[in-house]
Each structure stands twice: as structure tokens, then as C-alpha cells.
Design an enzyme around this catalytic site. Structure first.
Site, PDB file in Angstrom:
ATOM      1  N   GLN A   1      -5.209   0.067  -1.416  1.00  0.00           N
ATOM      2  CA  GLN A   1      -4.155  -1.022  -0.391  1.00  0.00           C
ATOM      3  C   GLN A   1      -3.243  -1.751  -1.804  1.00  0.00           C
ATOM      4  OE1 GLN A   1      -8.278  -1.839   0.311  1.00  0.00           O
ATOM      5  NE2 GLN A   1      -7.285   0.352   0.847  1.00  0.00           N
TER       6      GLN A   1
ATOM      7  N   SER B   1      -0.877   8.073   5.551  1.00  0.00           N
ATOM      8  CA  SER B   1      -2.012   8.923   4.659  1.00  0.00           C
ATOM      9  C   SER B   1      -3.548   8.667   5.736  1.00  0.00           C
ATOM     10  CB  SER B   1      -2.372   9.368   3.578  1.00  0.00           C
ATOM     11  OG  SER B   1      -1.287   9.077   2.984  1.00  0.00           O
TER      12      SER B   1
ATOM     13  N   GLY C   1       0.901  -0.790  -0.053  1.00  0.00           N
ATOM     14  CA  GLY C   1      -0.204  -0.213   0.261  1.00  0.00           C
ATOM     15  C   GLY C   1       0.812   0.950  -0.102  1.00  0.00           C
ATOM     16  N   ASP C   2       0.100   2.358  -0.007  1.00  0.00           N
ATOM     17  CA  ASP C   2       0.541   3.864  -0.443  1.00  0.00           C
ATOM     18  C   ASP C   2       2.082   4.097  -1.027  1.00  0.00           C
ATOM     19  OD1 ASP C   2      -0.678   4.612   1.912  1.00  0.00           O
ATOM     20  OD2 ASP C   2       0.314   3.576   3.645  1.00  0.00           O
ATOM     21  N   GLU C   3       1.746   2.822  -2.548  1.00  0.00           N
ATOM     22  CA  GLU C   3       2.483   3.336  -3.697  1.00  0.00           C
ATOM     23  C   GLU C   3       2.393   4.488  -4.374  1.00  0.00           C
ATOM     24  OE1 GLU C   3       0.578   0.654  -3.322  1.00  0.00           O
ATOM     25  OE2 GLU C   3       1.743  -1.051  -3.334  1.00  0.00           O
ATOM     26  N   GLY C   4       1.816   5.230  -3.755  1.00  0.00           N
ATOM     27  CA  GLY C   4       1.205   6.466  -4.453  1.00  0.00           C
ATOM     28  C   GLY C   4       0.639   6.649  -6.030  1.00  0.00           C
ATOM     29  N   LYS C   5      -0.554   5.832  -5.640  1.00  0.00           N
ATOM     30  CA  LYS C   5      -1.742   4.414  -6.252  1.00  0.00           C
ATOM     31  C   LYS C   5      -2.943   6.222  -6.897  1.00  0.00           C
ATOM     32  CE  LYS C   5      -3.089   1.740  -3.745  1.00  0.00           C
ATOM     33  NZ  LYS C   5      -1.822   1.744  -2.916  1.00  0.00           N
TER      34      LYS C   5
ATOM     35  N   GLY D   1      -6.016   6.202   2.472  1.00  0.00           N
ATOM     36  CA  GLY D   1      -5.671   7.124   1.916  1.00  0.00           C
ATOM     37  C   GLY D   1      -4.712   7.271   0.603  1.00  0.00           C
ATOM     38  N   HIS D   2      -5.702   8.340  -0.621  1.00  0.00           N
ATOM     39  CA  HIS D   2      -4.704   7.807  -1.543  1.00  0.00           C
ATOM     40  C   HIS D   2      -4.272   9.622  -1.460  1.00  0.00           C
ATOM     41  CE1 HIS D   2      -6.259   3.753  -3.910  1.00  0.00           C
ATOM     42  NE2 HIS D   2      -5.611   4.446  -2.258  1.00  0.00           N
ATOM     43  N   THR D   3      -3.308  10.460  -1.532  1.00  0.00           N
ATOM     44  CA  THR D   3      -2.689  11.837  -2.314  1.00  0.00           C
ATOM     45  C   THR D   3      -2.641  12.269  -3.313  1.00  0.00           C
ATOM     46  OG1 THR D   3      -1.622  11.111   0.645  1.00  0.00           O
ATOM     47  CG2 THR D   3      -1.097  13.212  -1.039  1.00  0.00           C
TER      48      THR D   3
ATOM     49  N   ARG E   1     -22.851 -13.113   4.774  1.00  0.00           N
ATOM     50  CA  ARG E   1     -24.156 -12.879   3.969  1.00  0.00           C
ATOM     51  C   ARG E   1     -25.432 -11.969   5.214  1.00  0.00           C
ATOM     52  NH1 ARG E   1     -25.424 -18.761   2.303  1.00  0.00           N
ATOM     53  NH2 ARG E   1     -24.125 -18.951   4.294  1.00  0.00           N
TER      54      ARG E   1
ATOM     55  N   THR F   1      -3.389   7.002   9.248  1.00  0.00           N
ATOM     56  CA  THR F   1      -3.621   6.930  10.133  1.00  0.00           C
ATOM     57  C   THR F   1      -2.634   7.959  10.922  1.00  0.00           C
ATOM     58  OG1 THR F   1      -2.037   5.383  10.247  1.00  0.00           O
ATOM     59  CG2 THR F   1      -4.522   4.515  10.564  1.00  0.00           C
TER      60      THR F   1
HETATM   61  P1  GDP Z   1      -1.324   5.741  -2.028  1.00  0.00           P
HETATM   62  O1  GDP Z   1      -1.912   4.795  -1.017  1.00  0.00           O
HETATM   63  O2  GDP Z   1      -0.804   4.744  -2.928  1.00  0.00           O
HETATM   64  O3  GDP Z   1      -2.152   6.455  -3.139  1.00  0.00           O
HETATM   65  O4  GDP Z   1      -0.118   6.588  -1.279  1.00  0.00           O
HETATM   66  P2  GDP Z   1       0.093   7.871  -0.533  1.00  0.00           P
HETATM   67  O5  GDP Z   1      -1.064   8.623  -0.655  1.00  0.00           O
HETATM   68  O6  GDP Z   1      -1.113   6.764   0.716  1.00  0.00           O
HETATM   69  O7  GDP Z   1       1.089   7.399  -0.122  1.00  0.00           O
HETATM   70  C1  GDP Z   1       1.862   8.384  -1.040  1.00  0.00           C
HETATM   71  C2  GDP Z   1       2.723   9.346  -0.728  1.00  0.00           C
HETATM   72  O8  GDP Z   1       3.786   9.768  -1.888  1.00  0.00           O
HETATM   73  C3  GDP Z   1       1.774  10.481  -0.577  1.00  0.00           C
HETATM   74  O9  GDP Z   1       2.019  11.676   0.357  1.00  0.00           O
HETATM   75  C4  GDP Z   1       2.246  11.249  -1.993  1.00  0.00           C
HETATM   76  O10 GDP Z   1       2.252  12.608  -2.027  1.00  0.00           O
HETATM   77  C5  GDP Z   1       3.558  10.781  -2.381  1.00  0.00           C
HETATM   78  N1  GDP Z   1       4.127  10.898  -3.311  1.00  0.00           N
HETATM   79  C6  GDP Z   1       3.209  10.322  -4.714  1.00  0.00           C
HETATM   80  N2  GDP Z   1       4.171  10.015  -5.838  1.00  0.00           N
HETATM   81  C7  GDP Z   1       5.319  10.540  -5.226  1.00  0.00           C
HETATM   82  C8  GDP Z   1       6.729  10.692  -5.878  1.00  0.00           C
HETATM   83  O11 GDP Z   1       7.447  10.430  -6.994  1.00  0.00           O
HETATM   84  N3  GDP Z   1       7.678  11.032  -4.676  1.00  0.00           N
HETATM   85  C9  GDP Z   1       7.491  11.907  -3.711  1.00  0.00           C
HETATM   86  N4  GDP Z   1       8.591  12.403  -3.139  1.00  0.00           N
HETATM   87  N5  GDP Z   1       6.123  11.361  -3.388  1.00  0.00           N
HETATM   88  C10 GDP Z   1       5.677  10.670  -4.030  1.00  0.00           C
HETATM   89  P1  IMO Z   2      -3.693   2.329   0.570  1.00  0.00           P
HETATM   90  O1  IMO Z   2      -4.793   2.393  -0.136  1.00  0.00           O
HETATM   91  C1  IMO Z   2      -0.921   0.606   3.199  1.00  0.00           C
HETATM   92  C2  IMO Z   2      -3.009  -1.714   6.130  1.00  0.00           C
HETATM   93  C3  IMO Z   2      -3.455  -1.527   7.242  1.00  0.00           C
HETATM   94  C4  IMO Z   2      -2.929  -3.121   8.469  1.00  0.00           C
HETATM   95  C5  IMO Z   2      -3.455  -4.050   7.483  1.00  0.00           C
HETATM   96  C6  IMO Z   2      -4.955  -4.585   7.683  1.00  0.00           C
HETATM   97  O2  IMO Z   2      -3.966   4.174   1.442  1.00  0.00           O
HETATM   98  O3  IMO Z   2      -2.190   1.797  -0.317  1.00  0.00           O
HETATM   99  P2  IMO Z   2      -7.228  -2.880   7.597  1.00  0.00           P
HETATM  100  O4  IMO Z   2      -7.452  -1.532   8.473  1.00  0.00           O
HETATM  101  O5  IMO Z   2      -7.330  -3.126   5.729  1.00  0.00           O
HETATM  102  O6  IMO Z   2      -7.743  -4.228   8.499  1.00  0.00           O
HETATM  103  O7  IMO Z   2      -5.833  -3.509   7.858  1.00  0.00           O
HETATM  104  O8  IMO Z   2      -3.440  -3.278   5.893  1.00  0.00           O
HETATM  105  N1  IMO Z   2      -3.144  -0.604   5.351  1.00  0.00           N
HETATM  106  C7  IMO Z   2      -3.290  -0.248   4.682  1.00  0.00           C
HETATM  107  N2  IMO Z   2      -1.204   0.252   4.592  1.00  0.00           N
HETATM  108  N3  IMO Z   2      -1.994   1.221   2.843  1.00  0.00           N
HETATM  109  C8  IMO Z   2      -2.941   0.859   2.929  1.00  0.00           C
HETATM  110  O9  IMO Z   2      -4.152   1.528   1.897  1.00  0.00           O
HETATM  111  C9  IMO Z   2      -3.465  -0.248   3.626  1.00  0.00           C
HETATM  112  N4  IMO Z   2      -4.737  -0.045   4.527  1.00  0.00           N
HETATM  113  C10 IMO Z   2      -4.921  -1.040   5.022  1.00  0.00           C
HETATM  114  O10 IMO Z   2      -2.163  -0.618   8.204  1.00  0.00           O
HETATM  115  O11 IMO Z   2      -1.488  -3.724   7.971  1.00  0.00           O
HETATM  116 MG    MG Z   3      -1.856   5.703   0.589  1.00  0.00          MG
END
Ligand code: GDP
Ligand code: IMO
Ligand code: MG
Length: 428
Positions: free
Chosen positions: A230, A305, A12-16, A40-42, A143, A307
Site C-alpha cells: 500500500q 493490479s 499505493g501502486d507507486e511501483g514498489k 499487487g506488486h508487478t 486477540r 482488482t
Molecule cells: P506496486 O503495488 O507499488 O508494486 O505497483 P503496481 O505494480 O501495482 O503498479 C505499478 C505499475 O506501473 C505496474 O504495472 C508496473 O509494471 C508499472 N511501472 C512501474 N514502474 C514504472 C515506470 O517507471 N514506468 C512505467 N511506464 N510503468 C512502470
Molecule cells: P499495493 O501494495 C492501491 C486500497 C483499496 C481501498 C483501501 C482499503 O499494490 O500498493 P483494503 O483491501 O486494504 O481493505 O482496502 O486501500 N488499497 C490499495 N490501493 N494499492 C494497494 O496495494 C492497495 N491495497 C489496498 O483500494 O481504497
Molecule cells: Mg499495486
């Protein structure tokens, strides 16, 4: 037409969110297929920052229809907070957002159940975001869930009360005092009141059979992009179980979470960070517990993003990446946050795992639990890439890094993100 997919290849949080927003102009429709407010998608543009939890990342483009699919679980309270922020910013989400009648509602008692379950597990807890995700999907598959399509029914309150009482019966058995529990400072009763107010606001949105809408759109030549939440390593089936979320985060989830047949899945964009992060508990083979881990967390601003928790950090894990590429049928790789590694003399990449003297290039079965990592050092780069616009202009160290990953996975990197802003992207 086919549905292209954007999903995460790590934890997760790869920057989707950033990548969906950046690629959105090529699409007519953006559809979320799973997960809920645990995401949490930023998105950052024009010096403004938004963090979306349930609403798809195409919402800031008025010409795009955004779809919350049947595979999503929706918390009306979080959803309405998000909607209010979007409206405050001058957008009109009621006009370009539709919701599946089959998506399940997260009830206040689901959040309570989540908290109780995590507390009971003590040291073994998953590290859930505590948004009620697990209990809501549990009810779905048992269900017993409450769906968005039910909110206009005359017996909605009755259905709600029945589910709540079932939850309360169980909660009382655990000895939990419900009166002591607080939702962001609110008692159960106060939060429930907010929940029903949010249900009234939800009624302003079109709640429809989104599977029919999407299939008709495809027939009519519309370009659809499915947005995952995720990451692959948190998938309920293929992630590091039980330290996973409760939905299929992989490409298969697009079919079930939107009602799209497999032959209509087109490109699969697999998003990965130039390193790894994980928030919550569970195995993380390349985790760094040293100053380097701290530096990556600081430079990458690696704090959740949703928590705000500090994210665990580590080097890129190629066996895990290969596994994710295989599971998702990735056609295009997208690397984010390469800029965070700028200035490092050497970058390590885990090329294989070693277990009992045997080397593995995929995390087969549960070997990640008792294996060591085999790292390959690569030369880093020092040039600032935050304003670089072409592949050719990238520093040699980063080009080598990209080539190395392409060779190891057999898939081309077709996008490199060079910073958090919408405009900081190199399309190759
Ligand atoms: P998501 O859940 O996959 O959408 O990712 P998050 O938004 O939770 O976390 C990605 C974080 O990296 C956010 O704060 C973005 O603003 C930031 N971000 C995304 N792409 C890049 C990048 O190429 N470089 C940097 N420095 N930050 C980035
Ligand atoms: P995005 O879409 C990162 C993690 C939680 C926990 C596990 C289970 O922003 O990438 P849950 O709330 O689903 O019961 O938690 O999964 N987790 C994430 N980690 N990015 C997320 O979403 C996540 N959504 C859940 O931290 O380890
Ligand atoms: Mg995220």
C-alpha cells in the site's frame, strides 16, 4: 547491519514491486512487513510479467531469502495460487521463502465479513479490495485471530471452527444469506474446501520465528530490505481515515511487522509516481476529472493490479509528499513513471493547499477535505526516456522537475524509473 526499507509515499501502486526487484541484487533478504493480498506488486523481466500479492518481490532471485513477516495477513488460497504461478515459471519458492508463525491467516469468513461491511456502507464504502484485510486485522487486535503457527497444532480445526462460528453468529444478525454468497463463483463450502487444501500446501513451507531469523541475519552481516505494501496515505493512523487500509504502511510498521528495533532501520527509500493515483474511495485533492486525467490513466495503464479497477489520476501533490517524507524518515526518493508524462507541454504540481484564505504546505489535520490546491506549472519534455541510462542524458524538463521536487522535500531523488522493466532504471 541495518534494514533498508522500500515503501510507497502515495496511495499505493507507486511501483514498489519493480523497485524492490531492481534493487534486490544488493540484498540477501527481502521481507514483507505488512498488508496482504490487497497488494499487487508487478515485476517485469525477460518479457514476462508477474503480479505478487503476498510473496516478497525478491522471489525470482534464487540466492535471496524472502520473508513473510508477522505483520502480514496471509490468505492461503491466494498464496498458493501465487506459488503455483512462480513454480510454473521455473522457480522453487519452497527453497527461498519463509513465513512467520505469527502472521495472521485470512479465513473465508473474513472475506465474507469484508463484503458485508462494504455493502452495508453503501455510498460511504471504503472501496476495499474485498480480500478480508480489515476483518483479519480486526480479529488480530481483538486477540481472536488464527495464526500461521497454529496450522500444525492438533486443535487447528477446532480453533478454525470456533472463529468461523463467531463470524457466522454476527453474519446471521445482519440478515445475510451465506448460501447466496460467491467467492469468485464458488459457494462458501466449495471455497472453504479450497482453503483447507491450501493449508496443506502451506505446511511445505518453513514457518518459523522470522524475528529471530532476521535479527540473527543482521548480526551476521546480511543485507536486509523490508518491502512495504500500500502507501503512506493509506496508513491506518496517518492516511485519509477511514478511507485507509488496516495496517501501518509507514516505517514504524517495519519495527512491529518484522520485529526489528528502531536503531536497526537504515535507509528508507520512498517511492512515488511522477503524478498521483488512487484506487478506491476517499479524498484526493489533486484529482483530475478531465481529459488530462484520462490521458494519464491511458498512458500509465492505470488499472488496479489486484482488482483491475480504473485508478483515479491527478497531479503530483507536494504537501502530501512532504508529509509522507516526514512520517517515514525518507532518506532517498525514487521516482517512477516519469515516462508516462513524456510529451506533455506543461506539467502541473500542487505546491500547497489553500483553506479559508490560509496556505498550507502540509495536509495538517483533515484540511484536505475542504481545501483548494495551488498549482505550479512546469515545462514538460518530449524526448523518449525509456532507454535513457544516466541522469545527464535525461531531458532538461525532467531534470528541472526532479530539482523542483528535491527542493520542495529536502530529499534527494536517487533513482528514476523510466519504464516497467527491471532494467529501466537510472541510479543516481
Ligand atoms: P506496486 O503495488 O507499488 O508494486 O505497483 P503496481 O505494480 O501495482 O503498479 C505499478 C505499475 O506501473 C505496474 O504495472 C508496473 O509494471 C508499472 N511501472 C512501474 N514502474 C514504472 C515506470 O517507471 N514506468 C512505467 N511506464 N510503468 C512502470
Ligand atoms: P499495493 O501494495 C492501491 C486500497 C483499496 C481501498 C483501501 C482499503 O499494490 O500498493 P483494503 O483491501 O486494504 O481493505 O482496502 O486501500 N488499497 C490499495 N490501493 N494499492 C494497494 O496495494 C492497495 N491495497 C489496498 O483500494 O481504497
Ligand atoms: Mg499495486
Amino acid at each position: 547491519m541495518k534494514v533498508d526499507v522500500i515503501l510507497g509515499l502515495q496511495w499505493g501502486d507507486e511501483g514498489k514491486g519493480k523497485i524492490v526487484d531492481a534493487l534486490a541484487p544488493a540484498y540477501d533478504i527481502i521481507a514483507r512487513f505488512q498488508g496482504g493480498p490487497n497488494a499487487g506488486h508487478t515485476i517485469i523481466f525477460n518479457d514476462r510479467k508477474f503480479v505478487l500479492h503476498t510473496v516478497p518481490s525478491g522471489i525470482f532471485r534464487r540466492e535471496i531469502t524472502n520473508v513473510i513477516g508477522n505483520g502480514v495477513v496471509l490468505d492461503p488460497v491466494t498464496f498458493c495460487k501465487e506459488i503455483d504461478a512462480i513454480i510454473d515459471a521455473g522457480f522453487n519458492p519452497e527453497e527461498n521463502l519463509i513465513i512467520s508463525g505469527n502472521c495472521h491467516l485470512i479465513m473465508p469468513s473474513h472475506r465474507l465479513l469484508d463484503a458485508i461491511s462494504e455493502t452495508a456502507m453503501g455510498d460511504q464504502k471504503i472501496g476495499s479490495t474485498l480480500k478480508g484485510i480489515g476483518p483479519t486485522y480486526t480479529d488480530k487486535y481483538a486477540r481472536k485471530g488464527l495464526r500461521a503457527g497454529a496450522i500444525e497444532m492438533s486443535d487447528f480445526q477446532l480453533q478454525y471452527n470456533k472463529r468461523k462460528e463467531q463470524h457466522f453468529d454476527y453474519i446471521r444478525l445482519t440478515g445475510t444469506d451465506i448460501a447466496q454468497f460467491r467467492f469468485d463463483g464458488l459457494t462458501f463450502g466449495e471455497y472453504e474446501k479450497l482453503w483447507f487444501e491450501a493449508i496443506e500446501k502451506l505446511k511445505k513451507f518453513k514457518i518459523v520465528a522470522t524475528e529471530v531469523f532476521l535479527n540473527n541475519a543482521l548480526k551476521n552481516g546480511k543485507q536486509v530490505l523490508a518491502e512495504g505494501a500500500q502507501g503512506t496515505l493509506l496508513d491506518i493512523d496517518f492516511g485519509s481515515y477511514p478511507f485507509v487500509t488496516s495496517s501501518n504502511t509507514t516505517t514504524g510498521g517495519v519495527c512491529t511487522g518484522l520485529g526489528i528495533a528502531p536503531q536497526y532501520v537504515g535507509k528508507v527509500f520512498g517511492i512515488f509516481k511522477a503524478y498521483c493515483t488512487r484506487v478506491g474511495n476517499g479524498p484526493f485533492p489533486t484529482e483530475l476529472h478531465d481529459e488530462m486525467g484520462e490521458l494519464i490513466r491511458k498512458n500509465g495503464n492505470e488499472f488496479g493490479s489486484t482488482t483491475g479497477r480504473p485508478r483515479r489520476t491527478g497531479w503530483l501533490d507536494l504537501p502530501a509528499l512532504r508529509y509522507a517524507v516526514m512520517l517515514n524518515g525518507v532518506t532517498d526518493l525514487v521516482m517512477t513513471k516519469a515516462d508516462v508524462l513524456t510529451g506533455l507541454e506543461t506539467i502541473q504540481v500542487c505546491s500547497s493547499y489553500k483553506c479559508a484564505g490560509k496556505e498550507y504546505i502540509m495536509p495538517e489535520l483533515a484540511i484536505e477535505n475542504d481545501c483548494s490546491t495551488v498549482n505550479q506549472p512546469l515545462k514538460g519534455w518530449t524526448d523518449d526516456i525509456s532507454k535513457t541510462e544516466t541522469l545527464e542524458a535525461l531531458p532538461d524538463g525532467l531534470k528541472n522537475y526532479l530539482n523542483f521536487i528535491q527542493m520542495a522535500t529536502g530529499i534527494q531523488v536517487t533513482c528514476v524509473s523510466t519504464g516497467p522493466d527491471r532494467t529501466q532504471i537510472i541510479k543516481i
